[in-house]
Design an enzyme around this catalytic site. Structure first.
Site, PDB file in Angstrom:
ATOM      1  N   LYS A  40     -11.680   0.745   6.018  1.00 60.95           N
ATOM      2  CA  LYS A  40     -12.108   0.003   4.840  1.00 60.95           C
ATOM      3  C   LYS A  40     -13.239  -0.975   5.198  1.00 60.95           C
ATOM      4  CE  LYS A  40      -8.680   2.444   3.370  1.00 60.95           C
ATOM      5  NZ  LYS A  40      -7.323   1.946   3.222  1.00 60.95           N
ATOM      6  N   ASP A  53      -0.901  -7.161   7.012  1.00 60.57           N
ATOM      7  CA  ASP A  53      -1.939  -6.147   6.796  1.00 60.57           C
ATOM      8  C   ASP A  53      -3.127  -6.882   6.174  1.00 60.57           C
ATOM      9  OD1 ASP A  53      -3.607  -4.178   5.731  1.00 60.57           O
ATOM     10  OD2 ASP A  53      -1.958  -2.831   5.248  1.00 60.57           O
ATOM     11  N   TYR A  79       0.863  -1.177   0.000  1.00 58.58           N
ATOM     12  CA  TYR A  79       0.000   0.000   0.000  1.00 58.58           C
ATOM     13  C   TYR A  79       0.909   1.241   0.000  1.00 58.58           C
ATOM     14  CZ  TYR A  79      -3.053   3.604   1.889  1.00 58.58           C
ATOM     15  OH  TYR A  79      -3.746   4.768   2.096  1.00 58.58           O
TER      16      TYR A  79
HETATM   17  C1  LIG Z   1      -5.983   2.348   3.535  1.00 54.77           C
HETATM   18  C2  LIG Z   1      -4.941   1.351   3.817  1.00 54.77           C
HETATM   19  C3  LIG Z   1      -3.959   1.561   4.801  1.00 54.77           C
HETATM   20  C4  LIG Z   1      -3.856   2.853   5.578  1.00 54.77           C
HETATM   21  O1  LIG Z   1      -4.931   3.080   6.387  1.00 54.77           O
HETATM   22  P1  LIG Z   1      -5.516   4.530   6.770  1.00 54.77           P
HETATM   23  O2  LIG Z   1      -6.711   4.230   7.582  1.00 54.77           O
HETATM   24  O3  LIG Z   1      -5.814   5.245   5.481  1.00 54.77           O
HETATM   25  O4  LIG Z   1      -4.433   5.250   7.517  1.00 54.77           O
HETATM   26  C5  LIG Z   1      -3.066   0.534   5.054  1.00 54.77           C
HETATM   27  N1  LIG Z   1      -3.091  -0.619   4.354  1.00 54.77           N
HETATM   28  C6  LIG Z   1      -3.999  -0.838   3.380  1.00 54.77           C
HETATM   29  C7  LIG Z   1      -3.969  -2.140   2.648  1.00 54.77           C
HETATM   30  C8  LIG Z   1      -4.947   0.126   3.069  1.00 54.77           C
HETATM   31  O5  LIG Z   1      -5.832  -0.097   2.096  1.00 54.77           O
END
Ligand SMILES: *Cc1c(COP(=O)(O)O)cnc(C)c1O
Length: 412
Positions: A229, A204, A132
């Site tokens: 998300k 992640d 990311y």
């Molecule tokens: C959006 C995202 C992040 C970062 O998260 P935020 O809430 O925007 O700080 C990290 N990893 C992935 C895979 C993401 O889609």
């Protein structure tokens, strides 16, 4: 005595060896022996003991009464602990099958806390070569300056991951499926490589969500989320989380969460908690809608290729089939006519909203090269300019298909 000193005194009084007794989510009676959706709706969310409220209240307070100096009911100050946040943290731990959950102001705040707990000057981390964008920026622009080296590797190439390990490597960072190229990494194999090298595996799990993939059960040490998300799921909150089944590491992370301060506020915690209750039903629909979108894209002459782990010719298909229960709601594709066509599709959709982020009930479309991944242009992580990424929402699927069909005709 300010809150910092109070916490220090509290630590001393509690006789805790190294770390404080900051409040955080720990497994409760719902965490075991119940199915995923039951845990999502109940873990951390017993009726409020004071009023009987069935839904966890938004404890919009910074501080808590003490009956005598140092005597309180567990909560002293809302950076160190807040009941709404504790409810969310307990629920997140239950959903990932972990022992400790921690909720942050954003995914990147969670990552920053994790990295500054588990690495330090002179350290080294192995990172995916298609991480990311914001995660990569944290490694390249922030941690680098702080003396932490990183090596980008294609995580699908396990020999390359092994070769990248150094004596000072403290962790392997894994994202699977990846954003935006939907690469798949073998979590169990990476856990073995990390542990053989005396390091830890961080996953992640934002794209899959705990409903589709359980990294801790596969050997990962910590799971990271952008709860912005799928967990939040309604594009109305920014948040992040860490979950681990290692209690000592959980204490260390909780100490740093309080020390660094990037905590999730009470209202944001409440929104994520409400979103999490419907994660299972939403994910089922995201997945079935995405499969229909993939079929349409595959059959369309304007589309050069479709990137989706559910496709049998996807290089990670077999691994994804083993470690995910379904293939997710994210789909990327490349346009035969190049960047101009990709930009035209993004301009032309009406149900798919042009915007960053993902995982909400509404469908989103974006051009990673110029939007979410603009910060990695010119680096090893640059993405193709003819790439379009879809976050397939849970609208009526026929409306989604008709919308894409129209937009692709405009770009042909
Ligand atoms: C959006 C995202 C992040 C970062 O998260 P935020 O809430 O925007 O700080 C990290 N990893 C992935 C895979 C993401 O889609």
């Amino acid at each position: 005595m300010d809150d910092t000193e109070q916490t220090a005194a509290h630590v001393k009084a509690a006789g805790s060896a190294d770390f404080g007794s900051e409040l955080h989510g720990t497994a409760d009676r719902w965490s075991q022996g119940y199915g995923f959706e039951t845990r999502a709706i109940h873990a951390g969310q017993d009726p409020d003991p004071t009023t009987g409220a069935v839904v966890v209240p938004i404890y919009q307070t910074s501080t808590y009464v003490q009956s005598e100096v140092g005597v309180h009911r567990g909560y002293e100050y809302s950076r160190s602990g807040n009941p709404t946040r504790t409810a969310l943290e307990t629920c997140l731990a239950a959903l990932e099958g972990g022992r400790t959950g921690l909720a942050f102001a954003s995914g990147l705040a969670a990552e920053d806390c994790l990295l500054r707990t588990m690495t330090g000057p002179g350290g080294h981390v192995v990172v995916p070569d298609d991480a990311y964008g914001g995660t990569y920026r944290l490694f390249a622009k922030v941690l680098q300056r702080w003396g932490v080296e990183h090596t980008p590797v294609a995580l699908g190439d396990l020999a390359a991951v092994r070769a990248a390990m150094r004596p000072e490597t403290s962790l392997i960072w894994c994202e699977t499926p990846t954003n935006p190229l939907l690469g798949v990494a073998d979590i169990a194999a990476l856990a073995t490589i990390a542990h053989d090298g005396g390091a830890r595996l961080v996953v992640d799990n934002t794209f899959a969500s705990p409903y589709l993939q359980q990294p801790l059960a596969l050997g990962a040490d910590v799971v990271v989320h952008s709860t912005t998300k799928y967990l939040g799921g309604h594009s109305d909150v920014v948040g992040g989380a860490l979950v681990t089944s290692d209690v000592l590491l959980g204490e260390e992370l909780a100490y740093h969460q309080n020390a660094m301060g990037g905590v999730s506020g009470a209202f944001d915690s409440w929104l994520v908690l409400r979103g999490a209750k419907t994660l299972g039903v939403r994910m089922d629909r995201h997945c079935t809608n995405a499969a229909r979108v993939v079929d349409l894209l595959l059959a369309h002459p304007a589309v050069a290729s479709v990137l989706y782990p559910g496709l049998p010719d996807h290089p990670g298909h077999e691994i994804a089939g083993r470690q995910m229960s379904q293939f997710g709601g994210m789909v990327s594709f490349r346009l035969a006519a190049g960047e101009a066509a990709a930009l035209e599709v993004c301009r032309s959709t009406q149900v798919f909203t042009l915007g960053e982020s993902l995982g909400g009930v509404e469908s989103l479309i974006e051009h990673p090269g110029r939007m979410t991944h603009a910060s990695v242009a010119g680096s090893q992580l640059e993405v193709p300019s003819d790439l379009v990424r879809l976050s397939v929402g849970i609208e009526t699927v026929d409306d989604l298909l008709a919308d894409l069909d129209r937009a692709l005709a405009a770009a042909s």
